[in-house]
Design a protein around this motif. Structure first.
Motif, PDB file in Angstrom:
ATOM      1  N   ARG A  52      11.499  16.099   4.700  1.00 21.31           N
ATOM      2  CA  ARG A  52      10.568  16.768   5.652  1.00 21.31           C
ATOM      3  C   ARG A  52      10.969  16.413   6.950  1.00 21.31           C
ATOM      4  O   ARG A  52      10.558  17.255   8.183  1.00 21.31           O
ATOM      5  CB  ARG A  52       9.153  16.673   5.193  1.00 21.31           C
ATOM      6  CG  ARG A  52       8.841  17.294   4.073  1.00 21.31           C
ATOM      7  CD  ARG A  52       7.291  17.039   3.621  1.00 21.31           C
ATOM      8  NE  ARG A  52       6.825  15.725   4.009  1.00 21.31           N
ATOM      9  CZ  ARG A  52       5.438  15.479   4.169  1.00 21.31           C
ATOM     10  NH1 ARG A  52       4.658  16.456   4.329  1.00 21.31           N
ATOM     11  NH2 ARG A  52       5.302  14.328   4.288  1.00 21.31           N
TER      12      ARG A  52
ATOM     13  N   ASP B  33       8.081  15.734  13.674  1.00 26.70           N
ATOM     14  CA  ASP B  33       7.239  16.542  12.774  1.00 26.70           C
ATOM     15  C   ASP B  33       8.097  17.762  12.026  1.00 26.70           C
ATOM     16  O   ASP B  33       7.490  18.462  11.680  1.00 26.70           O
ATOM     17  CB  ASP B  33       5.914  17.246  13.696  1.00 26.70           C
ATOM     18  CG  ASP B  33       6.528  18.345  14.622  1.00 26.70           C
ATOM     19  OD1 ASP B  33       7.597  18.347  14.723  1.00 26.70           O
ATOM     20  OD2 ASP B  33       5.670  18.809  15.260  1.00 26.70           O
TER      21      ASP B  33
ATOM     22  N   ASP C 264       9.753  10.322   5.870  1.00 22.44           N
ATOM     23  CA  ASP C 264      10.119  11.190   4.870  1.00 22.44           C
ATOM     24  C   ASP C 264      11.301  12.083   5.278  1.00 22.44           C
ATOM     25  O   ASP C 264      11.295  12.935   6.025  1.00 22.44           O
ATOM     26  CB  ASP C 264       8.802  12.277   4.794  1.00 22.44           C
ATOM     27  CG  ASP C 264       9.169  12.958   3.468  1.00 22.44           C
ATOM     28  OD1 ASP C 264      10.170  13.454   3.114  1.00 22.44           O
ATOM     29  OD2 ASP C 264       8.011  13.493   2.769  1.00 22.44           O
TER      30      ASP C 264
ATOM     31  N   THR D  24       0.754  -1.148   0.053  1.00 17.97           N
ATOM     32  CA  THR D  24       0.057  -0.042   0.092  1.00 17.97           C
ATOM     33  C   THR D  24       0.740   1.283   0.015  1.00 17.97           C
ATOM     34  O   THR D  24       1.833   1.346   0.986  1.00 17.97           O
ATOM     35  CB  THR D  24      -0.895  -0.074   1.193  1.00 17.97           C
ATOM     36  OG1 THR D  24      -1.659  -1.139   1.048  1.00 17.97           O
ATOM     37  CG2 THR D  24      -1.853   1.264   1.387  1.00 17.97           C
ATOM     38  N   ALA D  25       0.729   2.097  -1.088  1.00 22.72           N
ATOM     39  CA  ALA D  25       1.430   3.580  -1.129  1.00 22.72           C
ATOM     40  C   ALA D  25       0.744   4.433  -0.302  1.00 22.72           C
ATOM     41  O   ALA D  25      -0.468   4.522  -0.274  1.00 22.72           O
ATOM     42  CB  ALA D  25       1.457   3.969  -2.433  1.00 22.72           C
ATOM     43  N   THR D  26       1.774   4.850   0.521  1.00 18.47           N
ATOM     44  CA  THR D  26       1.336   6.276   1.449  1.00 18.47           C
ATOM     45  C   THR D  26       2.246   7.361   1.331  1.00 18.47           C
ATOM     46  O   THR D  26       3.020   7.248   0.561  1.00 18.47           O
ATOM     47  CB  THR D  26       1.345   5.834   3.244  1.00 18.47           C
ATOM     48  OG1 THR D  26       2.706   5.300   3.200  1.00 18.47           O
ATOM     49  CG2 THR D  26       0.354   4.461   3.250  1.00 18.47           C
ATOM     50  N   GLY D  27       2.022   8.348   2.086  1.00 15.36           N
ATOM     51  CA  GLY D  27       2.790   9.659   1.911  1.00 15.36           C
ATOM     52  C   GLY D  27       4.142   9.439   2.559  1.00 15.36           C
ATOM     53  O   GLY D  27       4.974  10.397   2.181  1.00 15.36           O
ATOM     54  N   THR D  28       4.474   8.495   3.231  1.00 16.36           N
ATOM     55  CA  THR D  28       5.841   8.228   3.669  1.00 16.36           C
ATOM     56  C   THR D  28       6.031   6.830   3.661  1.00 16.36           C
ATOM     57  O   THR D  28       5.244   5.905   3.861  1.00 16.36           O
ATOM     58  CB  THR D  28       5.781   8.631   5.260  1.00 16.36           C
ATOM     59  OG1 THR D  28       4.513   7.959   5.863  1.00 16.36           O
ATOM     60  CG2 THR D  28       5.747  10.013   5.502  1.00 16.36           C
TER      61      THR D  28
END
Length: 135
Positions: free
Chosen positions: A57, A88, A54, A22-26
C-alpha cells in the motif's frame, strides 16, 4: 545558512535485531544504511533506519539517525542528523522532521544546529536541504 545536497544510498542491509513480537498492521524492520552526500553536505553517513511500512500500500513511517562525516559548506567535522517522515500511499512526505542533533558537531562543526527537509524528485534523486547556524 541554507544548503542543499543530494545523496545516494550505497548500502541498505537489514539487521539481525529482532523486530517487536507484537503483531501490528504494518511490519517493523530495522536496517543499516550507508549514504554518500554531494553538494553542501559532502561526505558519508552511516544510518540506523527503523520503519513500520506496508510495501503493497506504500503506507508507513520511518525514523532514521545519520552519523555524518565530511564537510558542511566546506567546514569539516562530524554530526548527527535525525529524520522521520510518513507516507500514506501518495507522493507526499507527511509529518516530516529533519533536525541536526544539538551537541553532535565536531571539528569545524562544533555548535552546529538546525533542521530541514528531504525530498525525492520524480527521477528518484534524493535531496536534503538544511537551514543551519554555527556557534
Amino acid at each position: 545558512m541554507l544548503t542543499t545536497s543530494t545523496f545516494t544510498v550505497t548500502t541498505f542491509e537489514p539487521t539481525s535485531l529482532a523486530p517487536p513480537e507484537t503483531a501490528t498492521g504494518t511490519p517493523v524492520g530495522v536496517a543499516r544504511m550507508v549514504k554518500e552526500f554531494r553538494g553542501g553536505l559532502e561526505g558519508r553517513a552511516e544510518t540506523l533506519f527503523t520503519s513500520a511500512f506496508d510495501q503493497e500500500r506504500g503506507i508507513g513511517t520511518y525514523v532514521a539517525m545519520e552519523s555524518f562525516s565530511g564537510t558542511l559548506d566546506g567546514r569539516s567535522g562530524t554530526l548527527n542528523i535525525a529524520h522521520t517522515a510518513t507516507t500514506d500511499g501518495g507522493p507526499d512526505r507527511l509529518e516530516e522532521l529533519v533536525v541536526i542533533v544539538p551537541g553532535s558537531g565536531t571539528g569545524e562543526l562544533v555548535g552546529v544546529r538546525g533542521g530541514g527537509s528531504i525530498r525525492v524528485d520524480e527521477d528518484g534523486t534524493h535531496r536534503m536541504e538544511l537551514e543551519y547556524e554555527l556557534g
